[in-house]
Scaffold this motif. Structure first.
Motif, PDB file in Angstrom:
ATOM      1  N   LYS A 183      12.207  11.827 -25.579  1.00  0.00           N
ATOM      2  CA  LYS A 183      12.383  10.877 -26.680  1.00  0.00           C
ATOM      3  C   LYS A 183      11.981  11.512 -28.007  1.00  0.00           C
ATOM      4  CE  LYS A 183      10.894   6.547 -25.116  1.00  0.00           C
ATOM      5  NZ  LYS A 183       9.839   5.532 -25.281  1.00  0.00           N
ATOM      6  N   ALA A 184      10.807  12.160 -28.016  1.00  0.00           N
ATOM      7  CA  ALA A 184      10.302  12.742 -29.256  1.00  0.00           C
ATOM      8  C   ALA A 184      11.271  13.789 -29.789  1.00  0.00           C
ATOM      9  CB  ALA A 184       8.938  13.380 -29.017  1.00  0.00           C
ATOM     10  N   ARG A 185      11.854  14.539 -28.868  1.00  0.00           N
ATOM     11  CA  ARG A 185      12.714  15.632 -29.292  1.00  0.00           C
ATOM     12  C   ARG A 185      13.977  15.119 -29.978  1.00  0.00           C
ATOM     13  NH1 ARG A 185      15.533  19.988 -25.594  1.00  0.00           N
ATOM     14  NH2 ARG A 185      16.829  20.848 -27.234  1.00  0.00           N
ATOM     15  N   TYR A 186      14.494  13.985 -29.499  1.00  0.00           N
ATOM     16  CA  TYR A 186      15.766  13.512 -30.038  1.00  0.00           C
ATOM     17  C   TYR A 186      15.609  12.337 -30.982  1.00  0.00           C
ATOM     18  CZ  TYR A 186      17.833  16.563 -26.630  1.00  0.00           C
ATOM     19  OH  TYR A 186      18.186  17.658 -25.912  1.00  0.00           O
ATOM     20  N   ASP A 235       1.911  13.378 -30.039  1.00  0.00           N
ATOM     21  CA  ASP A 235       3.167  13.948 -30.507  1.00  0.00           C
ATOM     22  C   ASP A 235       3.529  13.338 -31.853  1.00  0.00           C
ATOM     23  OD1 ASP A 235       5.911  15.281 -28.955  1.00  0.00           O
ATOM     24  OD2 ASP A 235       6.064  14.379 -30.923  1.00  0.00           O
ATOM     25  N   PRO A 236       3.678  14.159 -32.883  1.00  0.00           N
ATOM     26  CA  PRO A 236       3.882  13.637 -34.242  1.00  0.00           C
ATOM     27  C   PRO A 236       5.177  12.840 -34.401  1.00  0.00           C
ATOM     28  CG  PRO A 236       4.127  16.023 -34.192  1.00  0.00           C
ATOM     29  CD  PRO A 236       3.562  15.618 -32.877  1.00  0.00           C
ATOM     30  N   GLU A 237       6.186  13.112 -33.566  1.00  0.00           N
ATOM     31  CA  GLU A 237       7.462  12.404 -33.725  1.00  0.00           C
ATOM     32  C   GLU A 237       7.423  10.998 -33.124  1.00  0.00           C
ATOM     33  OE1 GLU A 237      10.245  12.787 -35.353  1.00  0.00           O
ATOM     34  OE2 GLU A 237       9.572  14.670 -36.232  1.00  0.00           O
ATOM     35  N   LEU A 238       6.498  10.764 -32.198  1.00  0.00           N
ATOM     36  CA  LEU A 238       6.458   9.458 -31.539  1.00  0.00           C
ATOM     37  C   LEU A 238       5.677   8.460 -32.387  1.00  0.00           C
ATOM     38  CD1 LEU A 238       5.762  10.565 -27.876  1.00  0.00           C
ATOM     39  CD2 LEU A 238       7.912   9.744 -28.806  1.00  0.00           C
TER      40      LEU A 238
END
Lengths: 259, 243
Positions: free
Chosen positions: A27-30, B107-110
């Protein structure tokens, strides 16, 4: 009690953690892409179409036979090579987690394999699309895919563990893998099948990747896997796990210091 | 009964430079029977702990003091079971939670909420436990709608609040803390203190490494001084020399 085996069982008990972290990594990657993981699927479509039409002419194999076999080969190769390339970093990239929380080590190789398996699941529909478009006959032999996949995954798990340990200790391994993988792609039966080769078919079977790939490709194309391929895969399973568990047990107490 | 016993524990750190980390060197070593290895670039061993023995029992709150590099973090990681002793034996009974490096596992993107799940799992909580604690965690962080935004948009103080909230909701028996206070605004520090106190009442063993002697005095009833990898139990009155 064997440290390695205890660790592996503890990790299996923590499957919820493995699945959650694995999926949240995907999820974080996309997160910020529109198509997300479908990019993978699209990449496989483009690869299979482009390479399929070019190579079927080069190799003089009819398209309806070549393109499904190539697509299957590409998809399986992406799974296997993905585990190898990411497996090397299995422990070294997770240094922060390993040093700051007490978790069984084996969750990391499990997660590597899970993530690549999720990618594999994204690619599988491409094969069925190709097979449908090119009139590959579907039959019951295809059900062999399920047990064969389990066998492949069990083999990939020890591979990820072994490479993770080696990659944590020797930082050259990642470069060696990056150098060797493209070469392996061409020397493994991904674009072609072992029986396309005029004289080197026997040599091709010395490449362990031939066995990993053909194990899944045969059932995908509607025939049961040959016995000797199943046997070599079972042999990998026994030899590989023995080796990986032995090394893991021996280096168990040093692993955290290497990171 | 929670307990944490060290019996003559020594920790040796191998320091690898590029030479000893490389395969070439290992191959040369095998080929030459190990002579080269001794001559050039052998693994340097740093001994971080030397024959450390102590017994921490239920009800003990240990303050760990010592200069930078004295081995506080190594000792805490050995207590947590991350590092295995080269010699000696560690006995550990009870569920351990660690509050070391705050960034681990994020995780910085989450989004903030997704990271609460992630951290919770990593710190050993179960799905139901996290679910039960979720509203308390959200409440404590006071992040409100920010919880839906990715962590990379957070300020250090906000990220800190979130991590602290998760780590303190794991309900461990043994809690190991490495210097986590001192960040965040004043308001947060006050809240953190209250929450920490509630947590400490439920924790059976606390080990707390810090340079802030006021905090050590406040939370601890035993004091360990770590110097050159050796642990010595000291009296509360001796703490003043580190201020």
């Amino acid at each position: 009690m064997n440290l390695a085996i205890t660790d592996i069982f503890q990790a299996i008990q923590r499957w919820q953690l493995v699945i959650f972290i694995g999926l949240s990594n995907v999820k974080a990657r996309y997160r910020r892409s529109v198509l997300g993981p479908l990019w993978l699927t699209l990449g496989t479509v483009v690869g299979a179409a482009g390479l399929g039409f070019l190579w079927s002419e080069l190799l003089k194999v009819p398209r309806h036979e070549f393109v499904p076999s190539l697509t299957a080969g590409l998809i399986i190769w992406q799974f296997v090579s993905g585990v190898i390339m990411e497996g090397v970093y299995g422990f070294s990239r997770q240094a922060a987690t390993i040093k700051n929380t007490s978790q069984p080590y084996f969750i990391h190789p499990m997660q590597v394999v899970l993530q690549q398996f999720v990618n594999f699941l994204h690619n599988i529909p491409v094969f069925f699309l190709v097979a449908w478009l090119l009139d590959v006959s579907f039959n019951l032999n295809m059900l062999w895919v399920l047990p064969c996949l389990i066998l492949l995954i069990l083999n990939l798990l020890w591979l990820a563990l072994l490479l993770g340990i080696l990659g944590a200790r020797f930082r050259d391994i990642e470069f060696i893998i990056n150098m060797v993988m493209p070469l392996l792609l061409f020397t493994s039966p991904v674009f072609y099948r072992p029986n396309y080769l005029p004289f080197s078919e026997d040599i091709m079977w010395f490449n362990p990747f031939s066995h990993l790939i053909e194990l899944i490709r045969h059932p995908l194309l509607g025939s049961p896997p040959p016995d000797f391929v199943v046997l070599t895969n079972l042999a990998f399973l026994v030899v590989g796990w023995t080796l990986a568990v032995w090394l893991f047990n021996r280096k168990y107490n040093s692993l955290a210091f290497w990171l | 009964m929670a307990k944490l016993y060290f019996d003559n524990v020594s920790i040796h750190y191998p320091i690898f430079n590029s030479r000893t980390m490389s395969i070439r060197n290992q191959l040369v070593r095998i080929a030459t029977g190990g002579i080269i290895e001794r001559e050039e670039g052998g693994v340097q061993i740093v001994s971080a702990l030397n024959n450390v023995s102590f017994q921490i029992n239920e009800g003990d709150a240990v303050g760990l003091v010592g200069h930078n590099g004295a081995g506080k973090s190594t000792l805490l990681r050995t207590m947590a079971g991350v590092y295995a002793p080269a010699t000696g034996h560690v006995t550990r009974e009870g569920r351990v939670a660690t509050l070391f490096d705050m960034g681990a596992g994020m995780d910085p993107e989450l989004s903030g909420r997704e990271n609460i799940w992630r951290m919770g799992f990593l710190l050993g909580m179960s799905r139901t436990q996290i679910n039960d604690e979720m509203s308390a965690i959200e409440d404590f962080t006071q992040l409100g709608d920010f919880l839906e935004l990715p962590m990379r948009t957070y300020s250090t103080g906000m990220a800190m609040r979130l991590m602290f909230a998760v780590a303190t909701s794991t309900a461990p028996e043994i809690l190991l803390v490495d210097e986590v206070f001192g960040t965040g605004d004043f308001e947060f520090q006050k809240k953190a203190k209250v929450r920490m106190q509630t947590l400490l009442q439920s924790v059976k063993i606390l080990v707390f490494a810090s340079h802030a002697m006021t905090l050590v005095r406040e939370h601890c009833n035993r004091f360990f001084l770590l110097e050159h990898g050796v642990v010595r139990e000291i009296d509360e009155s001796e703490l003043s020399q580190f201020e």
